[in-house]
Each structure stands twice: as structure tokens, then as C-alpha cells.
Design a protein around this motif. Sequence first.
Motif, PDB file in Angstrom:
ATOM      1  N   PRO A 217      55.192  15.814  81.871  1.00 39.24           N
ATOM      2  CA  PRO A 217      56.616  16.016  81.552  1.00 39.24           C
ATOM      3  C   PRO A 217      57.330  14.717  81.187  1.00 39.24           C
ATOM      4  O   PRO A 217      58.234  14.725  80.337  1.00 39.24           O
ATOM      5  N   SER A 218      56.945  13.601  81.797  1.00 39.62           N
ATOM      6  CA  SER A 218      57.543  12.306  81.444  1.00 39.62           C
ATOM      7  C   SER A 218      57.167  11.907  80.021  1.00 39.62           C
ATOM      8  O   SER A 218      57.999  11.386  79.267  1.00 39.62           O
ATOM      9  N   PHE A 219      55.920  12.145  79.651  1.00 33.35           N
ATOM     10  CA  PHE A 219      55.445  11.811  78.304  1.00 33.35           C
ATOM     11  C   PHE A 219      56.218  12.600  77.257  1.00 33.35           C
ATOM     12  O   PHE A 219      56.700  12.034  76.261  1.00 33.35           O
ATOM     13  N   ASN A 220      56.352  13.898  77.450  1.00 34.41           N
ATOM     14  CA  ASN A 220      57.001  14.748  76.459  1.00 34.41           C
ATOM     15  C   ASN A 220      58.505  14.532  76.367  1.00 34.41           C
ATOM     16  O   ASN A 220      59.098  14.707  75.301  1.00 34.41           O
ATOM     17  N   SER A 221      59.132  14.158  77.473  1.00 32.87           N
ATOM     18  CA  SER A 221      60.595  14.077  77.502  1.00 32.87           C
ATOM     19  C   SER A 221      61.128  12.665  77.285  1.00 32.87           C
ATOM     20  O   SER A 221      62.343  12.476  77.184  1.00 32.87           O
ATOM     21  N   GLY A 222      60.248  11.673  77.203  1.00 33.56           N
ATOM     22  CA  GLY A 222      60.690  10.286  77.191  1.00 33.56           C
ATOM     23  C   GLY A 222      61.604   9.916  76.037  1.00 33.56           C
ATOM     24  O   GLY A 222      62.485   9.068  76.189  1.00 33.56           O
ATOM     25  N   LEU A 223      61.430  10.530  74.869  1.00 34.04           N
ATOM     26  CA  LEU A 223      62.201  10.151  73.688  1.00 34.04           C
ATOM     27  C   LEU A 223      63.272  11.173  73.320  1.00 34.04           C
ATOM     28  O   LEU A 223      63.768  11.186  72.186  1.00 34.04           O
ATOM     29  N   THR A 224      63.657  12.011  74.264  1.00 35.23           N
ATOM     30  CA  THR A 224      64.738  12.969  74.012  1.00 35.23           C
ATOM     31  C   THR A 224      66.072  12.242  73.876  1.00 35.23           C
ATOM     32  O   THR A 224      66.252  11.134  74.390  1.00 35.23           O
ATOM     33  N   ASN A 225      67.026  12.890  73.209  1.00 37.35           N
ATOM     34  CA  ASN A 225      68.284  12.234  72.853  1.00 37.35           C
ATOM     35  C   ASN A 225      69.456  12.550  73.760  1.00 37.35           C
ATOM     36  O   ASN A 225      70.484  11.871  73.694  1.00 37.35           O
ATOM     37  N   SER A 226      69.351  13.583  74.583  1.00 37.22           N
ATOM     38  CA  SER A 226      70.491  13.966  75.430  1.00 37.22           C
ATOM     39  C   SER A 226      69.982  14.498  76.759  1.00 37.22           C
ATOM     40  O   SER A 226      68.790  14.805  76.908  1.00 37.22           O
ATOM     41  N   ASN A 227      70.878  14.622  77.710  1.00 34.17           N
ATOM     42  CA  ASN A 227      70.492  15.130  79.031  1.00 34.17           C
ATOM     43  C   ASN A 227      69.985  16.560  78.956  1.00 34.17           C
ATOM     44  O   ASN A 227      69.029  16.933  79.646  1.00 34.17           O
ATOM     45  N   SER A 228      70.619  17.387  78.131  1.00 34.74           N
ATOM     46  CA  SER A 228      70.190  18.777  78.022  1.00 34.74           C
ATOM     47  C   SER A 228      68.820  18.880  77.360  1.00 34.74           C
ATOM     48  O   SER A 228      67.971  19.682  77.768  1.00 34.74           O
TER      49      SER A 228
END
Length: 423
Positions: A217-228
Motif C-alpha cells: 500500500p505504501s508503494f502504490n500510494s506514495g505518489l498520490t496528489n491529495s489526501n482522498s
Amino acid sequence: MVYKFTNTKYIPLLVFQLILMVLYFIFVRYGGDKHYDVRGFEGTHVMIFIGFGFLMTFLKKYCYSALGFNWFLAALVIQWALLCQSFYHMTDNVIYITKQSLLEADIMSATVLITFGAVLGLASGLQLLFIAIIEVAVACLNFWLVADIFKVADVGGSIAIHAFGAYFGLGASWALRSRKTKSDPATTTPTVDLGGPSYNSDVTAMIGSIFLWIYWPSFNSGLTNSNSEYQRAVINTYLSLAAATVTTFVMSSVVSKHHGKLDMVHVQNSTLAGGVAVGSVCNMHIGAGGAIAVGIGAGLLSVLGYRYLTPLLTKLNVPDTCGVNNLHGMPGIYSGLLTVLFAALATKEEYGTDLFGVFSAMDDKGLGRTAANQALYQFFGLLVTIVISTVGGIITGLLARAPVLEPLKDHEKYDDEINWELP
């Protein structure tokens, strides 16, 4: 007592390290307080150095090489990838390095480690390092095309990282394959088959699987742009992994050749396929049920791949030691095709302000693509990635056959003794 250098085969890598140092002196500066709070860096770092490393220790006499070369490759590639990626985004000929830059380099290094899995035990240390250096340059070019030119939504890297690494690896593996001749004694089959696991090596490989599973989950979410976006990515990845794990255990028993027993190969690898398959869509509105459905599909695809497709590739003389096609390749394509579907269904009513964060090219102030156009570009990005990675892998593999890189003879494969002082 005077010691002599008896073998200097890795000295060119030290020269390359010194060249990197000079390039960093010339081009790289600190980025100040930008991106200091980026998420996912520590978890991704654990995946790269522990997860991938221990996952590849399943071979009975190749654990030193699996862990050692994983560490060596990753340490070299992270430095090289940071430069290669940043050259496309320089400001006044200066690279401003931030925590996000390090995360992106970590993620790019995963591409090389996936390729490593395809040629594990089949390539010499020098060949691995040569392949890694070339692959990073090609992968960064492909990443620039996918992310900056096609504006493909691929936050978890299932297209540009997983699919690319798998098919570059399979291309290189095919190019490196043995070409046996009756008159060549160097290609005789070894008396002991080292190309398989032992009880203990399978246990250590499970350490890698569990670390990868926990931190995906850290790998997939690391480059997201917002909290949601970040929260959706974590939730979707976690649920997809869980569903893939349950499906893997069930399907492993179903396709078993031995009266419904579980296969450790499936448990070590196919349980992770859910993380790959959901990667490109993890920040999209796929729904919690959709995330579970993605994981179920990934588990089915991966187990069936190990059971039926891997033997076919072997017959076609395309070695794939770790089965990267089943863990990274096919789930990566699956994820890419899912992005086509969910891009076509994306609406501003559903996403709200997150729409342009997920699909940057759909911004009215930018390219202003329609959902249908974005879906088409998602498909183009996937197709280009498969072509570039496969062709690039074949060419790199052919170049890596050069005698100066000390290709392994058949009896030297899967054996630590070639590269390590053993106790």
C-alpha cells in the motif's frame, strides 16, 4: 605480506560510481522544503532492499547472490535513476533533489529488480549490472513518454514499472538463453540441478513475500496528489491484496498436481499479484467491491500463469526463473486494461476536485481531454510500454552476451560459488 588484486572485473562499476559522483557535483542541488512530507518513501525502501531481496532467495544455492546482487543493483540504480528521471525535468540545467525524487528513484529501481527475477541465476554479476544500467536509461525514456507525453494515469506503476520490468526481463532472458551445440562441452548439463528451491530457501523467500505484502500500500500510494487519493489508494491496495491472497490459496489447491496440496511458488508470488493489478487504478473510484474483484482476478491470473503458462515459456526457450510474467507482467497488463475502463467511466460528478489529480490531461485549463480520449491514451501507453520493454530487453540481452561480461556456462548457473566466498 603484499596482496595483489587477483580479479578486477568489478572495477568498471567503481569508475561508473565516480562518474555518478561528478554528475551529482555538477547538476544536483538540494530542493529546499519541497516534498519533504511525501508519503511512502520508507515503506518502498523496505520493499526494495528486503522484500525483493528475500523473495529471490528461493533457489537452493543462490541466496548470497539473490540478496547481495539485489543490494548492489538497487544501490547503483537508485543513483542512476534519479539522474535519468530528473534530466527530463531540469530547471536551468539544475536538478533539485527532494524526498519525492528519492521515492521516484526507489520506484524506478523496482523495474530493474523485476527484470533481475527473470534472469536470476542465469546471468553473471557483470551482465546483471550492465543490463541494469541500460535498462534504467530505457525505462526512464518510456516513463517520460507514458507520464509526460501520453499523460497516462499510472500512480502505482503497474504499466511503466511492473509490466516494463517483466517484459524487459523476458526479452533479455530470451536473448541470453543457452544455444547448445553437440560439440561444445561448456554447455553440458550440470550433474546437480540447482535451479529449484530447498525447504529452507523457500522459508527465507517467504520473508520477502510478507514484507512486500505489508508495504505494498505504501508503494502504490506514495505518489498520490491529495489526501482522498492517498486514502483510496491504500484501501484499494489492501483489499486487492487480501482478495488475491485468499484466491491464491484456493486456486493453488485446485490446480495442484498432488491431491489438492498447496504450492509454495504460488503462495510466495501470486498472493502479491493483487498489489500489481490494482496499482494503476488504486487512486481511482473503483469501489471497495471493485478492489476485491481486481484482487480475485489477479490471483486467478497469476496462479494459472504459474501452472500452465510458465511451462509453455520454458518449452519456447524463454527462461523466467522467478515467474515475473505471472507476478508482474500479466497483472501489469491487466491493470493497464483496467485503467482504460475506469478512465472511460470517469466523470467530474463522481471525482469532484480529484478528477484532474488522477487524470491530469482532463483538466479544462490544460489539454481538456474527454474521458474517451483519456481511455485511448491509457491503451497507447500500455502498448508502447510493452513494445519498448520487449525490444529493449532483447537488444540489451544480446549486447550482454559479450565475452567481456563473462557469461555463465550452463554448469555455473544458479550457483553462489561462482561469485562468492562460501563458508
